[in-house]
Design a protein around this motif. Structure first.
Motif, PDB file in Angstrom:
ATOM      1  N   LYS A 371       0.940  -1.184   0.005  1.00  0.00           N
ATOM      2  CA  LYS A 371      -0.006   0.114  -0.005  1.00  0.00           C
ATOM      3  C   LYS A 371       0.876   1.452  -0.075  1.00  0.00           C
ATOM      4  O   LYS A 371       0.566   2.343  -0.189  1.00  0.00           O
ATOM      5  CB  LYS A 371      -0.874   0.017   1.217  1.00  0.00           C
ATOM      6  N   PHE A 372       2.112   1.278   0.263  1.00  0.00           N
ATOM      7  CA  PHE A 372       3.336   2.437   0.139  1.00  0.00           C
ATOM      8  C   PHE A 372       3.915   2.291  -1.114  1.00  0.00           C
ATOM      9  O   PHE A 372       5.007   2.945  -0.988  1.00  0.00           O
ATOM     10  CB  PHE A 372       3.853   2.355   1.560  1.00  0.00           C
ATOM     11  N   LEU A 373       3.721   1.225  -1.893  1.00  0.00           N
ATOM     12  CA  LEU A 373       4.799   1.230  -3.067  1.00  0.00           C
ATOM     13  C   LEU A 373       4.827   2.394  -3.896  1.00  0.00           C
ATOM     14  O   LEU A 373       6.131   2.743  -4.050  1.00  0.00           O
ATOM     15  CB  LEU A 373       4.144   0.195  -4.062  1.00  0.00           C
ATOM     16  N   PRO A 374       3.845   3.427  -4.204  1.00  0.00           N
ATOM     17  CA  PRO A 374       4.033   4.619  -4.890  1.00  0.00           C
ATOM     18  C   PRO A 374       5.166   5.463  -4.070  1.00  0.00           C
ATOM     19  O   PRO A 374       6.064   6.197  -4.833  1.00  0.00           O
ATOM     20  CB  PRO A 374       2.913   5.269  -5.122  1.00  0.00           C
ATOM     21  N   ASP A 375       5.007   5.776  -2.944  1.00  0.00           N
ATOM     22  CA  ASP A 375       6.000   6.568  -2.094  1.00  0.00           C
ATOM     23  C   ASP A 375       7.491   5.892  -2.348  1.00  0.00           C
ATOM     24  O   ASP A 375       8.562   6.864  -2.440  1.00  0.00           O
ATOM     25  CB  ASP A 375       5.626   6.587  -0.686  1.00  0.00           C
ATOM     26  N   ALA A 376       7.512   4.366  -1.860  1.00  0.00           N
ATOM     27  CA  ALA A 376       8.716   4.015  -1.924  1.00  0.00           C
ATOM     28  C   ALA A 376       9.532   4.139  -3.285  1.00  0.00           C
ATOM     29  O   ALA A 376      10.629   4.339  -3.455  1.00  0.00           O
ATOM     30  CB  ALA A 376       8.592   2.455  -1.680  1.00  0.00           C
ATOM     31  N   LEU A 377       8.752   3.746  -4.433  1.00  0.00           N
ATOM     32  CA  LEU A 377       9.232   3.845  -5.576  1.00  0.00           C
ATOM     33  C   LEU A 377       9.625   5.407  -6.182  1.00  0.00           C
ATOM     34  O   LEU A 377      10.725   5.642  -6.799  1.00  0.00           O
ATOM     35  CB  LEU A 377       8.174   3.334  -6.880  1.00  0.00           C
ATOM     36  N   ASN A 378       8.823   6.338  -5.569  1.00  0.00           N
ATOM     37  CA  ASN A 378       9.234   7.703  -5.836  1.00  0.00           C
ATOM     38  C   ASN A 378      10.576   8.123  -5.180  1.00  0.00           C
ATOM     39  O   ASN A 378      11.270   9.014  -5.835  1.00  0.00           O
ATOM     40  CB  ASN A 378       7.934   8.508  -5.188  1.00  0.00           C
ATOM     41  N   ALA A 379      10.762   7.609  -3.874  1.00  0.00           N
ATOM     42  CA  ALA A 379      12.237   7.994  -3.359  1.00  0.00           C
ATOM     43  C   ALA A 379      13.177   7.377  -3.939  1.00  0.00           C
ATOM     44  O   ALA A 379      14.199   8.064  -4.272  1.00  0.00           O
ATOM     45  CB  ALA A 379      12.072   7.426  -1.807  1.00  0.00           C
ATOM     46  N   GLU A 380      12.986   5.965  -4.873  1.00  0.00           N
ATOM     47  CA  GLU A 380      14.145   5.451  -5.641  1.00  0.00           C
ATOM     48  C   GLU A 380      14.538   6.224  -6.806  1.00  0.00           C
ATOM     49  O   GLU A 380      15.569   6.465  -7.347  1.00  0.00           O
ATOM     50  CB  GLU A 380      13.945   3.952  -5.619  1.00  0.00           C
ATOM     51  N   TRP A 395      14.726  -3.556  -8.432  1.00  0.00           N
ATOM     52  CA  TRP A 395      14.568  -3.038  -7.107  1.00  0.00           C
ATOM     53  C   TRP A 395      13.504  -3.656  -6.158  1.00  0.00           C
ATOM     54  O   TRP A 395      13.972  -4.113  -5.178  1.00  0.00           O
ATOM     55  CB  TRP A 395      14.262  -1.354  -7.102  1.00  0.00           C
ATOM     56  N   PHE A 396      12.551  -3.840  -6.798  1.00  0.00           N
ATOM     57  CA  PHE A 396      11.394  -4.670  -6.203  1.00  0.00           C
ATOM     58  C   PHE A 396      11.661  -6.148  -5.826  1.00  0.00           C
ATOM     59  O   PHE A 396      11.304  -6.720  -4.734  1.00  0.00           O
ATOM     60  CB  PHE A 396      10.185  -4.923  -7.091  1.00  0.00           C
ATOM     61  N   THR A 399      12.953  -6.507  -2.361  1.00  0.00           N
ATOM     62  CA  THR A 399      12.127  -6.402  -1.022  1.00  0.00           C
ATOM     63  C   THR A 399      11.569  -7.622  -0.421  1.00  0.00           C
ATOM     64  O   THR A 399      11.625  -8.694  -0.854  1.00  0.00           O
ATOM     65  CB  THR A 399      10.891  -5.384  -1.426  1.00  0.00           C
ATOM     66  N   TYR A 400      11.052  -7.247   0.882  1.00  0.00           N
ATOM     67  CA  TYR A 400      10.413  -8.638   1.439  1.00  0.00           C
ATOM     68  C   TYR A 400       9.181  -8.948   0.869  1.00  0.00           C
ATOM     69  O   TYR A 400       8.815 -10.074   0.832  1.00  0.00           O
ATOM     70  CB  TYR A 400      10.111  -8.229   3.014  1.00  0.00           C
ATOM     71  N   LEU A 401       8.406  -8.033   0.406  1.00  0.00           N
ATOM     72  CA  LEU A 401       7.056  -8.285  -0.329  1.00  0.00           C
ATOM     73  C   LEU A 401       7.491  -9.030  -1.504  1.00  0.00           C
ATOM     74  O   LEU A 401       6.601 -10.118  -1.755  1.00  0.00           O
ATOM     75  CB  LEU A 401       6.641  -7.056  -0.859  1.00  0.00           C
ATOM     76  N   ALA A 424       1.714   1.637  -9.772  1.00  0.00           N
ATOM     77  CA  ALA A 424       2.444   2.516  -8.915  1.00  0.00           C
ATOM     78  C   ALA A 424       2.982   3.876  -9.825  1.00  0.00           C
ATOM     79  O   ALA A 424       2.925   4.852  -9.319  1.00  0.00           O
ATOM     80  CB  ALA A 424       3.411   2.173  -7.930  1.00  0.00           C
ATOM     81  N   LEU A 425       3.672   3.507 -10.960  1.00  0.00           N
ATOM     82  CA  LEU A 425       4.149   4.318 -11.774  1.00  0.00           C
ATOM     83  C   LEU A 425       3.077   5.315 -12.374  1.00  0.00           C
ATOM     84  O   LEU A 425       3.294   6.445 -12.369  1.00  0.00           O
ATOM     85  CB  LEU A 425       4.942   3.621 -12.955  1.00  0.00           C
ATOM     86  N   HIS A 426       2.198   4.569 -12.783  1.00  0.00           N
ATOM     87  CA  HIS A 426       0.908   5.195 -13.267  1.00  0.00           C
ATOM     88  C   HIS A 426       0.349   6.386 -12.304  1.00  0.00           C
ATOM     89  O   HIS A 426      -0.060   7.628 -12.587  1.00  0.00           O
ATOM     90  CB  HIS A 426      -0.196   4.687 -13.738  1.00  0.00           C
ATOM     91  N   VAL A 427       0.144   6.003 -11.066  1.00  0.00           N
ATOM     92  CA  VAL A 427      -0.403   6.915 -10.152  1.00  0.00           C
ATOM     93  C   VAL A 427       0.508   8.135  -9.546  1.00  0.00           C
ATOM     94  O   VAL A 427       0.093   9.271  -9.644  1.00  0.00           O
ATOM     95  CB  VAL A 427      -0.334   5.998  -8.554  1.00  0.00           C
ATOM     96  N   LEU A 428       2.026   7.777  -9.873  1.00  0.00           N
ATOM     97  CA  LEU A 428       2.860   8.778  -9.691  1.00  0.00           C
ATOM     98  C   LEU A 428       2.990   9.662 -10.775  1.00  0.00           C
ATOM     99  O   LEU A 428       3.187  11.031 -10.818  1.00  0.00           O
ATOM    100  CB  LEU A 428       4.329   8.399  -9.495  1.00  0.00           C
ATOM    101  N   ASN A 429       2.652   9.031 -11.879  1.00  0.00           N
ATOM    102  CA  ASN A 429       2.845  10.145 -13.279  1.00  0.00           C
ATOM    103  C   ASN A 429       1.457  10.899 -13.077  1.00  0.00           C
ATOM    104  O   ASN A 429       1.647  12.171 -13.520  1.00  0.00           O
ATOM    105  CB  ASN A 429       2.711   9.082 -14.466  1.00  0.00           C
ATOM    106  N   GLN A 430       0.147  10.365 -12.775  1.00  0.00           N
ATOM    107  CA  GLN A 430      -1.009  11.065 -12.641  1.00  0.00           C
ATOM    108  C   GLN A 430      -0.787  12.249 -11.799  1.00  0.00           C
ATOM    109  O   GLN A 430      -1.304  13.395 -12.092  1.00  0.00           O
ATOM    110  CB  GLN A 430      -2.229  10.248 -12.356  1.00  0.00           C
TER     111      GLN A 430
END
Length: 478
Positions: A371-380, A395-396, A399-401, A424-430
């Motif tokens: 549920k926090f994947l967009p934030d984690a990806l944005n940081a990387e 990168w994924f 992860t433990y997930l 997640a990438l689409h959410v960050l793009n939008q």
């Protein structure tokens, strides 16, 4: 060490290496800093706290060899200072079962980033994780890339065997006040039972204010039943530490062998209470769960009073987790004094069987990263670790997930993982935190994305600021 130090002056050495020791609580960081400062001083190893309460200057960071910090602080720091990985030799993650909570996604990001940087700089960084409550430890070992050096100790290794007891309080069609009164009576009966055997009792409750209220309630019941003599300690006259307490409630309770402990109590008073309990001046201590995760303060008997607490995020009551229960029960029994320990749960009758089942059949710890994947990806993306879709996938996999998803059906879950990353990438793009070119898979960070990463903000929050803040806003608009 003392013989070595006589023949060699370590104070002439300026060490270059860096070590990070991650702990779940700021209060625990402070305690560990004090311990390591004492034990490593002769080696001229510089130890510093690295939590939200402490800001180190660039010079202090450069001179520090051992950082004791919380995951969030280290996550934010390594986003902005990747050169720290050049001299990082060791990362220790204490209470690694924190992975099971929302904060666990921070540990996943830190570990994944550390492994990537270790490969990039071609530097070996050792990862060590510790936990007393980890059912699926082999999967956490896979996540940490453990090839050898995996150690698991079951209950047979426990210095003092643990006896678990469950008490159910009838709760159907009973007003809340009546239920609490019945619960208080059950807990009090157990406390007095062990005090008569000259044993100490640690009672865990689920809010700071309840530690004070219940400690006072114990005193009231003891006075009512004429049991105060069982609470008073003969060690009081030989230990005048309690006279230094600044908390008025503690000043009143400690002479009767009672005390309470929570994160709202001044550090000076908490230290005194811990010493008084260790020296058996206090026989009954009421505490929040911070004592279970932090200070090692064992007692013969541990009582968990109630199994639910108010969760502000969920806007209602929720049951405590099995890992918290195991942490609290871990304080039962003092190896040097007792041959066994007793842990008990006092809960509504309807929940007893649920907790018996949970403790008998331990549930694997899960990842909260999804549920926090967009934030984690944005940081990387912001720090340059991820520049395209394939980088995001690589990168994924660190992860433990990823470990949890791939455990069941690797072929089926590959498409699931790709779908999660794409979403997640689409959410960050939008939300304009990144620019994602679907055809080529390339991703680029925007100024908004860098702000979110540098200030440790959720993408939804920074998006709201971007959309709604404008010049010349009035108070009402703001």
């Amino acid at each position: 060490y003392s013989n070595i130090s006589k023949n060699f002056n370590f104070f002439n050495i300026k060490w270059e290496f860096k070590i990070i020791y991650l702990v779940p609580l700021k209060a625990l960081a402070n305690e560990i800093v004090n311990k390591f400062n004492t034990s490593l001083k002769f080696l001229n190893i510089v130890v510093n706290e690295f939590s939200g309460d402490v800001n180190l200057s660039k010079e202090q960071i450069a001179n520090t060899n051992l950082f004791i910090g919380i995951p969030e602080k280290w996550d934010l720091f390594t986003r902005k200072n990747e050169d720290i990985f050049v001299n990082l030799k060791l990362m220790i993650i204490d209470e690694v079962h924190l992975l099971n909570e929302d904060r666990g996604r921070v540990i996943e990001c830190i570990v994944a980033r550390t492994i990537r940087k270790s490969e990039f700089y071609q530097k070996f960084i050792r990862l060590v994780a510790l936990s007393a409550t980890l059912p699926n430890y082999w999967q956490v070992a896979d996540f940490l890339r453990v090839k050898e050096g995996l150690f698991a100790f079951d209950a047979s290794y426990r210095a003092t065997p643990l006896t678990m007891k469950f008490f159910g309080v009838k709760d159907y069609k009973v007003p809340h006040e009546e239920y609490k009164e019945a619960e208080n009576t059950v807990v009090y009966d157990q406390i007095i039972k062990y005090l008569r055997k000259n044993k100490q009792v640690l009672v865990f409750v689920h809010s700071r204010i309840e530690t004070i209220h219940f400690a006072k309630e114990i005193y009231r019941l003891a006075e009512t039943y004429g049991d105060l003599d069982y609470f008073r300690s003969t060690n009081l006259k030989n230990n005048k530490d309690y006279l230094k307490l600044s908390n008025q409630n503690l000043q009143e309770l400690v002479p009767y062998g009672l005390g309470f402990h929570n994160a709202g109590v001044l550090r000076k008073d908490r230290n005194i209470i811990e010493r008084l309990f260790s020296n058996k001046v206090i026989n009954v201590l009421v505490s929040t769960s911070t004592l279970a995760w932090g200070v090692n303060l064992p007692a013969y008997c541990v009582i968990i009073k109630g199994v639910s607490f108010y969760d502000a995020e969920k806007g209602g009551n929720t049951d405590i987790g099995i890992l918290d229960i195991q942490q609290m029960f871990g304080r039962a029994g003092r190896p040097q004094f007792d041959k066994k320990g007793v842990g008990m749960i006092v809960s509504p009758m309807g929940k007893v069987q649920d907790f018996v089942s949970l403790l008998k059949n331990q549930v694997d710890i899960e990842s909260s990263l999804r549920k926090f994947l967009p934030d984690a990806l944005n940081a990387e993306i912001a720090i340059g670790t991820v520049s395209n879709f394939d980088d995001a996938l690589s990168w994924f996999k660190l992860t433990y997930l990823s470990i949890r998803l791939m455990g069941a059906d690797k072929i089926e879950n590959v498409s699931t993982v790709k779908g999660m990353i794409t979403a997640a990438l689409h959410v960050l793009n939008q939300t304009k935190l990144i620019r994602y070119v679907v055809k080529t898979g390339q991703v680029h960070c925007t100024e908004l994305g860098r702000i979110a990463s540098n200030y440790y903000m959720c993408y939804r929050t920074v998006c709201s600021f971007s959309e709604k803040l404008r010049e010349n806003m009035g108070d009402e608009d703001f």
